[in-house]
Design a protein around this motif. Structure first.
Motif, PDB file in Angstrom:
ATOM      1  N   GLU A  76     -45.711 -26.873  26.289  1.00  0.00           N
ATOM      2  CA  GLU A  76     -46.904 -26.049  26.495  1.00  0.00           C
ATOM      3  C   GLU A  76     -46.518 -24.620  26.826  1.00  0.00           C
ATOM      4  N   ARG A  77     -45.501 -24.445  27.663  1.00  0.00           N
ATOM      5  CA  ARG A  77     -45.055 -23.092  28.026  1.00  0.00           C
ATOM      6  C   ARG A  77     -44.521 -22.339  26.818  1.00  0.00           C
ATOM      7  N   VAL A  78     -43.776 -23.044  25.958  1.00  0.00           N
ATOM      8  CA  VAL A  78     -43.201 -22.392  24.778  1.00  0.00           C
ATOM      9  C   VAL A  78     -44.289 -22.045  23.776  1.00  0.00           C
ATOM     10  N   VAL A  79     -45.156 -23.002  23.480  1.00  0.00           N
ATOM     11  CA  VAL A  79     -46.174 -22.792  22.448  1.00  0.00           C
ATOM     12  C   VAL A  79     -47.163 -21.705  22.852  1.00  0.00           C
ATOM     13  N   ASN A  80     -47.464 -21.604  24.140  1.00  0.00           N
ATOM     14  CA  ASN A  80     -48.451 -20.612  24.597  1.00  0.00           C
ATOM     15  C   ASN A  80     -47.817 -19.371  25.208  1.00  0.00           C
ATOM     16  N   ALA A  81     -46.524 -19.173  24.983  1.00  0.00           N
ATOM     17  CA  ALA A  81     -45.819 -18.037  25.584  1.00  0.00           C
ATOM     18  C   ALA A  81     -46.309 -16.713  25.009  1.00  0.00           C
ATOM     19  N   ILE A  82     -46.423 -15.753  25.906  1.00  0.00           N
ATOM     20  CA  ILE A  82     -46.780 -14.390  25.521  1.00  0.00           C
ATOM     21  C   ILE A  82     -45.527 -13.542  25.706  1.00  0.00           C
ATOM     22  N   LYS A  83     -45.259 -12.694  24.743  1.00  0.00           N
ATOM     23  CA  LYS A  83     -44.013 -11.915  24.746  1.00  0.00           C
ATOM     24  C   LYS A  83     -43.824 -11.130  26.033  1.00  0.00           C
ATOM     25  N   GLU A  84     -44.893 -10.528  26.543  1.00  0.00           N
ATOM     26  CA  GLU A  84     -44.770  -9.686  27.730  1.00  0.00           C
ATOM     27  C   GLU A  84     -44.455 -10.502  28.985  1.00  0.00           C
ATOM     28  N   ASN A  85     -44.979 -11.722  29.051  1.00  0.00           N
ATOM     29  CA  ASN A  85     -44.812 -12.533  30.268  1.00  0.00           C
ATOM     30  C   ASN A  85     -43.518 -13.339  30.285  1.00  0.00           C
ATOM     31  N   ASP A  86     -43.187 -13.953  29.160  1.00  0.00           N
ATOM     32  CA  ASP A  86     -42.025 -14.838  29.132  1.00  0.00           C
ATOM     33  C   ASP A  86     -41.326 -14.718  27.780  1.00  0.00           C
ATOM     34  N   GLU A  87     -40.481 -13.720  27.671  1.00  0.00           N
ATOM     35  CA  GLU A  87     -39.871 -13.397  26.381  1.00  0.00           C
ATOM     36  C   GLU A  87     -38.975 -14.515  25.859  1.00  0.00           C
ATOM     37  N   GLU A  88     -38.282 -15.218  26.760  1.00  0.00           N
ATOM     38  CA  GLU A  88     -37.378 -16.287  26.325  1.00  0.00           C
ATOM     39  C   GLU A  88     -38.146 -17.391  25.593  1.00  0.00           C
ATOM     40  N   PHE A  89     -39.247 -17.857  26.184  1.00  0.00           N
ATOM     41  CA  PHE A  89     -40.051 -18.902  25.549  1.00  0.00           C
ATOM     42  C   PHE A  89     -40.744 -18.377  24.292  1.00  0.00           C
ATOM     43  N   TYR A  90     -41.146 -17.116  24.323  1.00  0.00           N
ATOM     44  CA  TYR A  90     -41.781 -16.511  23.149  1.00  0.00           C
ATOM     45  C   TYR A  90     -40.809 -16.510  21.966  1.00  0.00           C
ATOM     46  N   LEU A  91     -39.566 -16.119  22.211  1.00  0.00           N
ATOM     47  CA  LEU A  91     -38.565 -16.102  21.144  1.00  0.00           C
ATOM     48  C   LEU A  91     -38.261 -17.511  20.657  1.00  0.00           C
ATOM     49  N   GLU A  92     -38.282 -18.473  21.559  1.00  0.00           N
ATOM     50  CA  GLU A  92     -38.058 -19.863  21.156  1.00  0.00           C
ATOM     51  C   GLU A  92     -39.183 -20.343  20.240  1.00  0.00           C
ATOM     52  N   ARG A  93     -40.426 -19.972  20.571  1.00  0.00           N
ATOM     53  CA  ARG A  93     -41.553 -20.343  19.717  1.00  0.00           C
ATOM     54  C   ARG A  93     -41.435 -19.677  18.345  1.00  0.00           C
ATOM     55  N   GLU A  94     -41.062 -18.393  18.337  1.00  0.00           N
ATOM     56  CA  GLU A  94     -40.891 -17.687  17.066  1.00  0.00           C
ATOM     57  C   GLU A  94     -39.818 -18.366  16.207  1.00  0.00           C
ATOM     58  N   ARG A  95     -38.729 -18.767  16.831  1.00  0.00           N
ATOM     59  CA  ARG A  95     -37.648 -19.453  16.107  1.00  0.00           C
ATOM     60  C   ARG A  95     -38.151 -20.776  15.538  1.00  0.00           C
ATOM     61  N   LEU A  96     -38.917 -21.517  16.335  1.00  0.00           N
ATOM     62  CA  LEU A  96     -39.448 -22.801  15.890  1.00  0.00           C
ATOM     63  C   LEU A  96     -40.445 -22.611  14.743  1.00  0.00           C
ATOM     64  N   GLU A  97     -41.275 -21.593  14.830  1.00  0.00           N
ATOM     65  CA  GLU A  97     -42.211 -21.310  13.734  1.00  0.00           C
ATOM     66  C   GLU A  97     -41.458 -20.956  12.456  1.00  0.00           C
ATOM     67  N   SER A  98     -40.369 -20.197  12.583  1.00  0.00           N
ATOM     68  CA  SER A  98     -39.593 -19.843  11.389  1.00  0.00           C
ATOM     69  C   SER A  98     -38.926 -21.079  10.780  1.00  0.00           C
ATOM     70  N   ILE A  99     -38.526 -22.038  11.625  1.00  0.00           N
ATOM     71  CA  ILE A  99     -37.955 -23.292  11.110  1.00  0.00           C
ATOM     72  C   ILE A  99     -39.021 -24.045  10.310  1.00  0.00           C
ATOM     73  N   TYR A 100     -40.233 -24.105  10.837  1.00  0.00           N
ATOM     74  CA  TYR A 100     -41.313 -24.790  10.120  1.00  0.00           C
ATOM     75  C   TYR A 100     -41.606 -24.090   8.792  1.00  0.00           C
TER      76      TYR A 100
END
Length: 198
Positions: A76-100
């Motif tokens: 939930e934290r990764v999927v709903n991460a906002i770049k300004e608040n939690d950049e690490e989780f945001y980048l992880e979500r971006e990486r996962l979206e690119s894999i999909y």
């Protein structure tokens, strides 16, 4: 009859909780969309609330519930991460979206929402994890070799200091031996000259 229905309903709820816990734990490590049972672009908060009701450790006595719940929280934290608040989780979500996207997922095409797409994403995640573990193993090995080299250098420095210390401690003895040697040599060269009568 009513008691039997309640008992059956309770057993069915327990079974669905156990199935959901098993499903969450069987998801590929790092596939947060699969954990929440959503696709990229969908709202993770609603899915999180629905799943929380099922697998919260306070709601079930399954011993694996805490681990599944922790995975659900991280997803939930990764999927709903906002770049300004939690950049690490945001980048992880971006990486996962690119894999999909790489495995062929397209949000506008419902046919790409399939088990095969999830399996392909899981394979890519598994390869990435294996590569990361290999890289970390190589890095650890190199660090160990560097530590050994540093220890060897330190031992050599200590041995040199010890040798220098012994050399310095024996200085007086060496100087005295040299003086004795020079004194003997000087005595041999100074012979009395015989007076010659001329």
């Amino acid at each position: 009859m009513e008691d039997l229905e309640k008992e059956l309903s309770a057993q069915e709820a327990a079974l669905s909780r156990d199935r959901e816990i098993e499903r969450v734990l069987s998801c590929a490590s790092g596939d947060h969309f699969a954990v929440l049972d959503i696709w990229p672009g969908e709202d993770g908060k609603k899915a999180y609330r629905r799943k929380t009701i099922l697998i919260h450790p306070d709601k079930t006595d399954n011993p694996q519930a805490p681990e599944a719940f922790d995975r659900l929280k991280k997803a939930e934290r990764v999927v709903n991460a906002i770049k300004e608040n939690d950049e690490e989780f945001y980048l992880e979500r971006e990486r996962l979206e690119s894999i999909y996207k790489h495995v062929g997922f397209d949000n506008s095409k419902p046919e790409t929402r399939s088990v095969a797409t999830r399996d392909e994403a899981a394979k890519v995640l598994k390869r990435e994890k294996a590569k990361l573990e290999t890289d970390q193993s190589i890095e650890r090995y190199q660090q160990e070799q560097e530590n050994k080299r540093q220890m060897e250098l330190q031992k050599q420095r200590l041995a040199k200091r010890k040798q220098d210390s012994v050399w310095e401690d024996q200085r007086d003895t060496r100087v005295q031996n040299w003086r004795n040697y020079v004194h003997k040599v000087d005595k041999k060269t100074k012979k009395k000259k015989k007076k010659v009568l001329a």
